[in-house]
Design a protein around this motif. Sequence first.
Motif, PDB file in Angstrom:
ATOM      1  N   ARG A  40       0.801  -1.239   0.000  1.00 48.69           N
ATOM      2  CA  ARG A  40       0.000   0.000   0.000  1.00 48.69           C
ATOM      3  C   ARG A  40       0.825   1.277   0.000  1.00 48.69           C
ATOM      4  NH1 ARG A  40      -3.473  -1.993   4.827  1.00 48.69           N
ATOM      5  NH2 ARG A  40      -1.616  -3.144   4.954  1.00 48.69           N
ATOM      6  N   GLY A  41       1.721   1.401  -0.965  1.00 47.04           N
ATOM      7  CA  GLY A  41       2.485   2.631  -1.091  1.00 47.04           C
ATOM      8  C   GLY A  41       3.701   2.723  -0.192  1.00 47.04           C
ATOM      9  N   PHE A  42       4.104   1.617   0.388  1.00 44.17           N
ATOM     10  CA  PHE A  42       5.284   1.591   1.253  1.00 44.17           C
ATOM     11  C   PHE A  42       6.196   0.454   0.813  1.00 44.17           C
ATOM     12  CE2 PHE A  42       2.005   3.518   3.789  1.00 44.17           C
ATOM     13  CZ  PHE A  42       2.657   4.522   4.484  1.00 44.17           C
ATOM     14  N   ASP A  62       4.110   9.454  -3.924  1.00 41.39           N
ATOM     15  CA  ASP A  62       2.740   9.413  -4.437  1.00 41.39           C
ATOM     16  C   ASP A  62       2.782   9.961  -5.860  1.00 41.39           C
ATOM     17  OD1 ASP A  62       0.096   9.908  -5.141  1.00 41.39           O
ATOM     18  OD2 ASP A  62      -0.422  10.852  -3.239  1.00 41.39           O
ATOM     19  N   VAL A  63       2.297   9.196  -6.826  1.00 40.28           N
ATOM     20  CA  VAL A  63       2.368   9.613  -8.232  1.00 40.28           C
ATOM     21  C   VAL A  63       1.607  10.914  -8.488  1.00 40.28           C
ATOM     22  CG1 VAL A  63       2.740   7.298  -9.144  1.00 40.28           C
ATOM     23  CG2 VAL A  63       0.418   8.155  -8.901  1.00 40.28           C
ATOM     24  N   GLU A  64       0.718  11.283  -7.579  1.00 43.73           N
ATOM     25  CA  GLU A  64      -0.053  12.515  -7.762  1.00 43.73           C
ATOM     26  C   GLU A  64       0.464  13.671  -6.910  1.00 43.73           C
ATOM     27  OE1 GLU A  64      -4.190  11.611  -7.279  1.00 43.73           O
ATOM     28  OE2 GLU A  64      -4.122  10.029  -8.794  1.00 43.73           O
ATOM     29  N   SER A  65       1.562  13.462  -6.186  1.00 45.06           N
ATOM     30  CA  SER A  65       2.099  14.518  -5.333  1.00 45.06           C
ATOM     31  C   SER A  65       2.865  15.543  -6.173  1.00 45.06           C
ATOM     32  CB  SER A  65       3.044  13.924  -4.283  1.00 45.06           C
ATOM     33  OG  SER A  65       4.244  13.492  -4.912  1.00 45.06           O
ATOM     34  N   PRO A  66       2.972  16.765  -5.670  1.00 46.65           N
ATOM     35  CA  PRO A  66       3.741  17.791  -6.376  1.00 46.65           C
ATOM     36  C   PRO A  66       5.195  17.385  -6.626  1.00 46.65           C
ATOM     37  CG  PRO A  66       2.401  18.783  -4.665  1.00 46.65           C
ATOM     38  CD  PRO A  66       2.288  17.301  -4.504  1.00 46.65           C
ATOM     39  N   GLU A  67       5.737  16.541  -5.765  1.00 49.15           N
ATOM     40  CA  GLU A  67       7.106  16.037  -5.960  1.00 49.15           C
ATOM     41  C   GLU A  67       7.240  15.393  -7.344  1.00 49.15           C
ATOM     42  OE1 GLU A  67       9.919  12.451  -4.121  1.00 49.15           O
ATOM     43  OE2 GLU A  67       7.876  12.690  -3.392  1.00 49.15           O
ATOM     44  N   ILE A  68       6.171  14.764  -7.800  1.00 52.02           N
ATOM     45  CA  ILE A  68       6.176  14.063  -9.082  1.00 52.02           C
ATOM     46  C   ILE A  68       5.557  14.911 -10.192  1.00 52.02           C
ATOM     47  CG2 ILE A  68       5.422  11.964 -10.301  1.00 52.02           C
ATOM     48  CD1 ILE A  68       7.447  11.517  -7.934  1.00 52.02           C
ATOM     49  N   THR A  69       4.446  15.566  -9.900  1.00 50.73           N
ATOM     50  CA  THR A  69       3.664  16.230 -10.950  1.00 50.73           C
ATOM     51  C   THR A  69       4.132  17.639 -11.296  1.00 50.73           C
ATOM     52  OG1 THR A  69       2.063  17.078  -9.351  1.00 50.73           O
ATOM     53  CG2 THR A  69       1.609  14.901 -10.331  1.00 50.73           C
ATOM     54  N   ARG A  70       5.031  18.198 -10.484  1.00 54.73           N
ATOM     55  CA  ARG A  70       5.490  19.574 -10.750  1.00 54.73           C
ATOM     56  C   ARG A  70       7.004  19.638 -10.864  1.00 54.73           C
ATOM     57  NH1 ARG A  70       1.612  23.504 -10.598  1.00 54.73           N
ATOM     58  NH2 ARG A  70      -0.362  22.820  -9.737  1.00 54.73           N
ATOM     59  N   THR A  71       7.459  20.568 -11.662  1.00 57.03           N
ATOM     60  CA  THR A  71       8.897  20.810 -11.791  1.00 57.03           C
ATOM     61  C   THR A  71       9.361  21.608 -10.577  1.00 57.03           C
ATOM     62  OG1 THR A  71       8.650  22.930 -12.911  1.00 57.03           O
ATOM     63  CG2 THR A  71       8.643  20.939 -14.315  1.00 57.03           C
ATOM     64  N   PRO A  72      10.676  21.714 -10.358  1.00 53.21           N
ATOM     65  CA  PRO A  72      11.152  22.533  -9.233  1.00 53.21           C
ATOM     66  C   PRO A  72      10.654  23.978  -9.276  1.00 53.21           C
ATOM     67  CG  PRO A  72      12.927  21.155 -10.037  1.00 53.21           C
ATOM     68  CD  PRO A  72      11.778  20.988 -11.010  1.00 53.21           C
ATOM     69  N   ALA A  90      12.460   8.994  -8.038  1.00 48.19           N
ATOM     70  CA  ALA A  90      12.104   9.133  -6.622  1.00 48.19           C
ATOM     71  C   ALA A  90      12.099   7.777  -5.918  1.00 48.19           C
ATOM     72  CB  ALA A  90      10.738   9.811  -6.489  1.00 48.19           C
ATOM     73  N   VAL A  91      11.673   6.736  -6.616  1.00 49.28           N
ATOM     74  CA  VAL A  91      11.687   5.392  -6.037  1.00 49.28           C
ATOM     75  C   VAL A  91      13.126   4.938  -5.832  1.00 49.28           C
ATOM     76  CG1 VAL A  91      11.118   2.965  -6.450  1.00 49.28           C
ATOM     77  CG2 VAL A  91       9.422   4.744  -6.922  1.00 49.28           C
ATOM     78  N   ARG A  92      14.002   5.148  -6.826  1.00 46.88           N
ATOM     79  CA  ARG A  92      15.421   4.790  -6.669  1.00 46.88           C
ATOM     80  C   ARG A  92      16.032   5.531  -5.496  1.00 46.88           C
ATOM     81  NH1 ARG A  92      15.291   5.269 -12.255  1.00 46.88           N
ATOM     82  NH2 ARG A  92      16.341   7.284 -12.197  1.00 46.88           N
TER      83      ARG A  92
END
Length: 157
Positions: A40-42, A62-72, A90-92
């Motif tokens: 479950r995401g962990f 989270d694939v929908e988090s700003p960490e993923i969906t937005r550029t710096p 991010a997973v690596r």
Amino acid sequence: MATKKPYAAETSVPVTKSRDDIEKLLVENGSEDIAFGNIRGFIVVAFSAHERQVRFTVPMPDVESPEITRTPSGAIRTSKAELTRVYDQAVRQRWRALFITIKSKFVSIDSHVASWEQEFGHAIVLPDGRTVMEATLPAIERAYATGTVPPLLGITS
């Protein structure tokens, strides 16, 4: 102020290598019954050592988090390939950070900076399935919220 990049933010080390490195490190340090999982995401790494069960649970991005969906700079990423690339990175990063976390614990123990219990105590699994940290964190949060924490170093004025 610039945002600090997390450890291994640009790593090219594949997840399989980090996982193998963790397993090798645990075996070299006498751990047994080693298990890895995605729940479950962990990511979960569990093992037995020193007559204890230990569990590390690390949240995956989270694939929908700003960490993923937005550029710096805050722009929205729209390319599926770019979203996949950023997520995979991010997973690596999480796996490599977990490896260095566990490795540093063994370095600390081997260097007589801390005991095994001091390094792994928070991750020991209790009879009810929770880790020591999961069981004690609510009481710690209450103590700080209510101001009932003793003075730092036990020094009073």
